[in-house]
Structure formats: structure tokens, C-alpha cells
Design a protein around this motif. Structure first.
Motif, mmCIF file in Angstrom:
data_model
loop_
_atom_site.group_PDB
_atom_site.id
_atom_site.type_symbol
_atom_site.label_atom_id
_atom_site.label_comp_id
_atom_site.label_asym_id
_atom_site.label_seq_id
_atom_site.Cartn_x
_atom_site.Cartn_y
_atom_site.Cartn_z
ATOM 1 N N CYS A 1 40.372 -3.831 66.521
ATOM 2 C CA CYS A 1 39.260 -4.171 65.631
ATOM 3 C C CYS A 1 39.002 -5.670 65.626
ATOM 4 N N SER A 2 39.894 -6.430 66.244
ATOM 5 C CA SER A 2 39.687 -7.868 66.347
ATOM 6 C C SER A 2 38.705 -8.202 67.461
ATOM 7 N N ASP A 3 38.379 -7.206 68.278
ATOM 8 C CA ASP A 3 37.413 -7.392 69.353
ATOM 9 C C ASP A 3 36.012 -7.505 68.754
ATOM 10 N N ARG A 4 35.265 -8.480 69.180
ATOM 11 C CA ARG A 4 33.913 -8.711 68.640
ATOM 12 C C ARG A 4 32.957 -7.565 68.958
ATOM 13 N N GLY A 5 33.300 -6.745 69.932
ATOM 14 C CA GLY A 5 32.433 -5.630 70.290
ATOM 15 C C GLY A 5 32.620 -4.411 69.405
ATOM 16 N N GLN A 6 33.582 -4.441 68.501
ATOM 17 C CA GLN A 6 33.836 -3.293 67.629
ATOM 18 C C GLN A 6 32.744 -3.143 66.580
ATOM 19 N N MET A 7 32.765 -2.035 65.923
ATOM 20 C CA MET A 7 31.742 -1.663 64.958
ATOM 21 C C MET A 7 31.701 -2.592 63.745
ATOM 22 N N ALA A 8 30.486 -2.824 63.270
ATOM 23 C CA ALA A 8 30.278 -3.562 62.024
ATOM 24 C C ALA A 8 29.385 -2.708 61.135
ATOM 25 N N ILE A 9 29.620 -2.774 59.845
ATOM 26 C CA ILE A 9 28.823 -2.034 58.872
ATOM 27 C C ILE A 9 28.159 -3.047 57.949
ATOM 28 N N LEU A 10 26.857 -2.931 57.813
ATOM 29 C CA LEU A 10 26.071 -3.876 57.010
ATOM 30 C C LEU A 10 26.255 -5.307 57.520
ATOM 31 N N GLY A 11 26.492 -5.447 58.809
ATOM 32 C CA GLY A 11 26.677 -6.756 59.407
ATOM 33 C C GLY A 11 28.064 -7.340 59.229
ATOM 34 N N LEU A 12 28.954 -6.612 58.559
ATOM 35 C CA LEU A 12 30.322 -7.096 58.343
ATOM 36 C C LEU A 12 31.294 -6.312 59.215
ATOM 37 N N PRO A 13 32.198 -7.007 59.898
ATOM 38 C CA PRO A 13 33.189 -6.296 60.699
ATOM 39 C C PRO A 13 34.198 -5.571 59.812
ATOM 40 N N ILE A 14 34.802 -4.558 60.361
ATOM 41 C CA ILE A 14 35.740 -3.710 59.613
ATOM 42 C C ILE A 14 36.877 -4.505 58.952
ATOM 43 N N PRO A 15 37.486 -5.495 59.634
ATOM 44 C CA PRO A 15 38.561 -6.239 58.950
ATOM 45 C C PRO A 15 38.092 -6.922 57.664
ATOM 46 N N TYR A 16 36.872 -7.431 57.643
ATOM 47 C CA TYR A 16 36.359 -8.097 56.438
ATOM 48 C C TYR A 16 36.049 -7.082 55.337
ATOM 49 N N LEU A 17 35.565 -5.902 55.728
ATOM 50 C CA LEU A 17 35.304 -4.852 54.740
ATOM 51 C C LEU A 17 36.604 -4.415 54.069
ATOM 52 N N SER A 18 37.646 -4.266 54.864
ATOM 53 C CA SER A 18 38.947 -3.885 54.318
ATOM 54 C C SER A 18 39.476 -4.968 53.382
ATOM 55 N N LEU A 19 39.361 -6.211 53.797
ATOM 56 C CA LEU A 19 39.800 -7.321 52.953
ATOM 57 C C LEU A 19 39.050 -7.317 51.624
ATOM 58 N N GLY A 20 37.750 -7.079 51.675
ATOM 59 C CA GLY A 20 36.952 -7.024 50.449
ATOM 60 C C GLY A 20 37.364 -5.880 49.534
ATOM 61 N N ALA A 21 37.629 -4.709 50.130
ATOM 62 C CA ALA A 21 38.024 -3.550 49.327
ATOM 63 C C ALA A 21 39.375 -3.777 48.657
ATOM 64 N N PHE A 22 40.341 -4.295 49.401
ATOM 65 C CA PHE A 22 41.655 -4.546 48.807
ATOM 66 C C PHE A 22 41.598 -5.657 47.758
ATOM 67 N N THR A 23 40.803 -6.692 48.016
ATOM 68 C CA THR A 23 40.677 -7.785 47.049
ATOM 69 C C THR A 23 40.035 -7.298 45.759
ATOM 70 N N ALA A 24 38.934 -6.564 45.873
ATOM 71 C CA ALA A 24 38.248 -6.057 44.682
ATOM 72 C C ALA A 24 39.142 -5.109 43.894
ATOM 73 N N THR A 25 39.882 -4.256 44.596
ATOM 74 C CA THR A 25 40.776 -3.325 43.918
ATOM 75 C C THR A 25 41.896 -4.080 43.213
ATOM 76 N N ALA A 26 42.444 -5.089 43.872
ATOM 77 C CA ALA A 26 43.510 -5.891 43.258
ATOM 78 C C ALA A 26 43.009 -6.566 41.986
ATOM 79 N N LEU A 27 41.815 -7.118 42.035
ATOM 80 C CA LEU A 27 41.264 -7.779 40.848
ATOM 81 C C LEU A 27 41.054 -6.780 39.709
ATOM 82 N N CYS A 28 40.549 -5.601 40.035
ATOM 83 C CA CYS A 28 40.365 -4.564 39.006
ATOM 84 C C CYS A 28 41.700 -4.212 38.354
ATOM 85 N N LEU A 29 42.726 -4.021 39.174
ATOM 86 C CA LEU A 29 44.025 -3.624 38.637
ATOM 87 C C LEU A 29 44.670 -4.745 37.827
ATOM 88 N N ILE A 30 44.511 -5.962 38.266
ATOM 89 C CA ILE A 30 45.113 -7.094 37.544
ATOM 90 C C ILE A 30 44.483 -7.284 36.172
#
Length: 143
Positions: free
Chosen positions: A107-136
Motif C-alpha cells: 500500500c506504500s506504492d503510489r499506484g495503489q488505490m485511493a479513496i476520496l483522493g486519500l491513500p489507504i494508509p492515511y485513511l487508516s491513520l485518520g480512523a485510528f486517530t479519530a477513534t482514539a480521541l473519541c475513547l479518550i
């Protein structure tokens, strides 16, 4: 007049659940419907994300904010992996230390899929960050 801060913190368990549910369904859609095989780091993030759905669902059903104690270690582990993965994608971490093999998908390859213009690693980072903030910021007592 109700305390808006209190009502917002009461919505955080539901928001956390919806985030992890959306991330889980999104990962399953990308893998099973669109056919993109996950890389090693994506697998590790899935291991951290998928169990959060039942943990947070049971916490919501029982109105038990204590479920965050079970969810937070998984969220923090997933967040650490997502941060590493995003660093690989951004080029901040050299590819030579990546656990993804040259034979398998990366997924670090630039040719991999992006959703809404964001690559999968950034989407995952956003989901985990938002969830962590909610739980905290959730209330720590049982309702």
C-alpha cells in the motif's frame, strides 16, 4: 439548558463505533469486492480494527463506557502501525525497513488505490486517530 459538553461526550461512544464500523466495512469492500489484496501492514491494522466493532457495540448496548478500557489498547496498537505505514507512504521512512515483500502487494506504492483522493494508509491513520480521541474523551463512568 443542557450541558452541551456533557451531551457531546455522551455521543462519543456511538461516534467511535460508527468510525470502526465504517473502517471495517471499507477494508472488507476494498479487499473482497474490489479485489485489492492487503499488504502486511494492512493485515496488522485489520487485526487491530476488526475486533473493535463487537467490543464497542457491546459497550453501546450495555451503556458501559468501561468498554473503552478494552478498546483503547487495540486502537493505540493500530494507530502506531498506521503511523508507521503513513510514514512509509510519505517517504519519511525508507522502504528498506518495510515488512511488505516485493512479491506481495504494498500500500506504500503510489499506484495503489485511493479513496476520496486519500491513500489507504492515511485513511487508516485518520480512523485510528479519530477513534482514539473519541475513547479518550468519553466519560469514564457507567451510565
Amino acid at each position: 439548558m443542557p450541558d452541551t459538553l456533557s451531551s457531546r461526550s455522551e455521543a462519543l461512544p456511538l461516534l467511535a463505533f460508527l468510525i470502526v464500523l465504517g473502517a471495517t466495512l471499507g477494508a472488507l469492500f476494498i479487499g473482497e469486492v474490489l479485489g485489492q489484496m492487503p499488504c502486511v501492514l494492512c493485515w496488522y491494522q485489520r487485526i487491530a480494527m476488526f475486533p473493535l466493532v463487537p467490543i464497542l457495540a457491546i459497550g453501546l448496548w450495555r451503556q458501559d463506557a468501561g468498554a473503552r478500557l478494552y478498546a483503547l489498547p487495540l486502537v493505540l496498537a493500530g494507530l502506531a502501525i498506521a503511523l508507521w505505514h503513513s510514514g512509509l507512504y510519505a517517504g519519511l521512512i525508507p522502504e528498506s525497513v518495510s515488512p511488505c515483500t516485493k512479491d506481495g502487494p504494498s500500500c506504500s506504492d503510489r499506484g495503489q488505490m485511493a479513496i476520496l483522493g486519500l491513500p489507504i494508509p492515511y485513511l487508516s491513520l485518520g480512523a485510528f486517530t479519530a477513534t482514539a480521541l473519541c475513547l479518550i474523551f468519553m466519560k469514564g463512568k457507567r451510565s
